[in-house]
Design an enzyme around this catalytic site. Structure first.
Site, short mmCIF file in Angstrom:
data_model
loop_
_atom_site.label_atom_id
_atom_site.label_comp_id
_atom_site.label_asym_id
_atom_site.label_seq_id
_atom_site.Cartn_x
_atom_site.Cartn_y
_atom_site.Cartn_z
N LYS A 178 0.85 -1.18 0.00
CA LYS A 178 0.00 0.00 0.00
C LYS A 178 0.90 1.24 0.00
CE LYS A 178 -2.72 3.37 1.53
NZ LYS A 178 -2.21 4.69 1.16
N GLU A 253 9.33 2.27 11.16
CA GLU A 253 10.29 3.37 11.07
C GLU A 253 9.48 4.66 11.04
OE1 GLU A 253 13.37 3.37 11.56
OE2 GLU A 253 13.64 1.19 11.54
N CYS A 287 12.80 11.94 7.06
CA CYS A 287 12.81 11.57 8.48
C CYS A 287 14.17 11.83 9.10
CB CYS A 287 12.38 10.12 8.66
SG CYS A 287 13.38 8.94 7.73
N GLU A 388 8.31 16.77 15.51
CA GLU A 388 8.69 16.67 14.10
C GLU A 388 7.78 17.56 13.26
OE1 GLU A 388 10.06 13.20 11.08
OE2 GLU A 388 8.10 12.91 12.00
#
Length: 486
Positions: A178, A253, A287, A388
């Site tokens: 996906k 992750e 990231c 973040e």
């Protein structure tokens, strides 16, 4: 739908199929929202069930192939992707905004990853272990998990899915993938490369659609034996909890809030280059992007002025234009998130000393562009230093010395990547020993890891497994210990 815009369905059991819903949604160019890149299927739980059933049916025969035989399919897919590099890279730039050179580099990385894992089919998968019984043979081998669900993000729409799919396949698993809907056209081109390589029906299945429907259905499906996910912490924790509840193996992750330390003895010009490249390139949508710049007091002002001088020269625009250095945010939601954090930073008392607004000018009016933001006088407990943002925002933090700089670097819930600029071997050895990060870089930007090296984070950045390189075998296989006595 415009007849000139292609519609992309699902790839299930070796065939391109319409979604059960019959519904599609447009994928638009974030640099020019009037540019429709393609129409993407909106799949349902029924589509997921069909894909999982196809993967289950194909798994036994795929598993029985030798490692070198499976590797041949990956070599073929690599050759096809290499032939289509320009097409894939241009589509990536149109669909998520990164500059064309970056998109070409990422596609080339995808090719290299396929070749690397194709070669893994020739490597050993077990060890002989001495037994206390002199008449017995004891050894280990590795077996595939079965069906692996791959859920990949939009920021690296070639490299990340490939570094999940390639090891899953080479170790004998079948895949239900996906991709992020924001980069569904790019994903479809990758699926076409595998299909053209002759991959047997059902070995790789791709489903387009929303994460809340398709992603959740994959995670919940009892026919999926393992799930590898890259994305936000909030969604990752939901994926992990759902997989754990039904006993599926999972790999997460997730986020990062990556520091770069500028020591008092650093080469400031090189450190500025690394800070801008690591924090601003790809519009900060990595990231591993630098977001916290921790500077020792003796060089704080000099570094800040060099940074501001350099960042002012960045050319913002459509990533397909050859002179563009910085493209748009990938979508409207991401742009709004970045803008909201800029307002939050100001409200909490940080000083915005550069950028942080939407630029004006020809070619910029129809895209999700933003001028990179630099904050001064940032306290480590402020939101812009803790959370973040996933955008081109740098938070400058002063440290009295290296001891305080490392303490500040560790003063977050994340632990993905960290960097230091210093000429002193003692400084960087101390940093390597004490910093809480899965990826530690010395005199290099926080972003980037070589494909043959393990990649993953500490603390809330990861589920504590590693991707890429030889380390990938740990997630995509299980160890079987064998004892043989004649």
């Amino acid at each position: 739908m415009s007849s000139s815009v292609i519609s992309y369905g699902n790839y299930i059991n070796g065939q391109w199929t319409e979604p059960e819903s019959g519904r599609y949604a447009p994928s638009t160019n974030p640099a020019n929202t009037a540019d429709v890149v393609g129409h993407l299927a909106l799949s349902t739980e029924a589509d997921v069930s069909r894909a999982v059933e196809a993967a289950q049916a194909a798994q036994k025969a795929w598993r029985k192939l030798s490692g070198p035989a499976r590797g041949e399919y990956l070599f073929k897919a690599a050759a096809i992707l290499e032939r289509r590099l320009e097409e894939v890279a241009r589509t990536m730039t149109r669909e998520m905004g990164k500059t064309l050179p970056e998109a070409k580099g990422e596609t080339a990385r995808g090719i290299a990853i396929l070749k690397y894992y194709a070669g893994e089919g020739m490597r050993q998968i077990g060890d002989v272990i001495p037994s206390t019984d002199s008449d017995a043979l004891m050894f280990t081998t590795r077996v595939p998990l079965g069906v692996v669900g791959v859920i990949s993000p939009w920021n690296f729409p070639v490299a990340i899915p490939v570094w999940k799919i390639a090891p899953a396949l080479i170790y004998g698993n079948t895949v239900v993938w996906k991709p992020a809907q924001e980069t569904g056209v790019t994903a479809a081109l990758i699926a076409e490369c595998f299909a053209e390589a002759g991959l047997p029906a059902g070995v790789l299945n791709m489903l387009l659609g929303s994460g809340s429907v398709v992603g959740n259905a994959i995670v919940q499906h009892h026919g999926v034996n393992g799930i590898t996910f890259t994305g936000s912490n909030a969604v990752g924790k939901q994926v992990g909890a759902a997989a754990l509840a039904r006993g599926a193996k999972y790999q997460l992750e997730m986020g990062g809030k990556n520091p770069i330390i500028i020591a008092a003895d650093a080469d400031l010009d090189l450190a500025v280059e690394a800070t801008i490249s690591g924090g601003i390139r790809s519009t900060g949508q990595k990231c591993t992007a630098t977001s916290r710049v921790i500077i020792e007091k003796p060089v704080y002002e000099a570094f800040r002025e060099k940074l501001l001088d350099k960042i002012k020269s960045i050319k913002i625009g459509d990533g397909l234009q050859p002179d563009t250095w910085l493209g748009p945010c990938a979508n409207e939601n991401q742009l709004n998130t970045v803008l909201s954090y800029i307002e939050k930073g100001k409200a909490e008392g940080a000083e915005l000393i550069y950028g942080g607004y939407r630029p004006e000018g020809q070619g910029l009016e129809s895209g999700y562009f933003i001028v990179p933001a630099v904050f001064d006088k940032v306290d480590s407990k402020m939101s812009i230093a803790q959370e973040e943002i996933f955008g081109p925002v740098l938070a400058l933090i002063e440290a009295a010395d290296l001891e305080e700089a490392i303490r500040l670097a560790n003063d977050i819930e994340f632990g993905l990547s960290a960097s230091i600029y210093t000429r002193n071997i003692g400084n960087f050895l101390k940093f390597i020993e004490e910093v809480d990060a899965g990826l530690v870089r010395i005199n290099a930007e926080t972003a980037g890891v070589e494909l043959q090296a393990p990649f993953g984070g500490m603390k809330n950045s990861s589920s504590h497994s590693r991707e890429q390189g030889r380390a990938a075998i740990e997630f995509f296989t299980s160890i079987k210990t064998v004892f043989v006595k004649g």
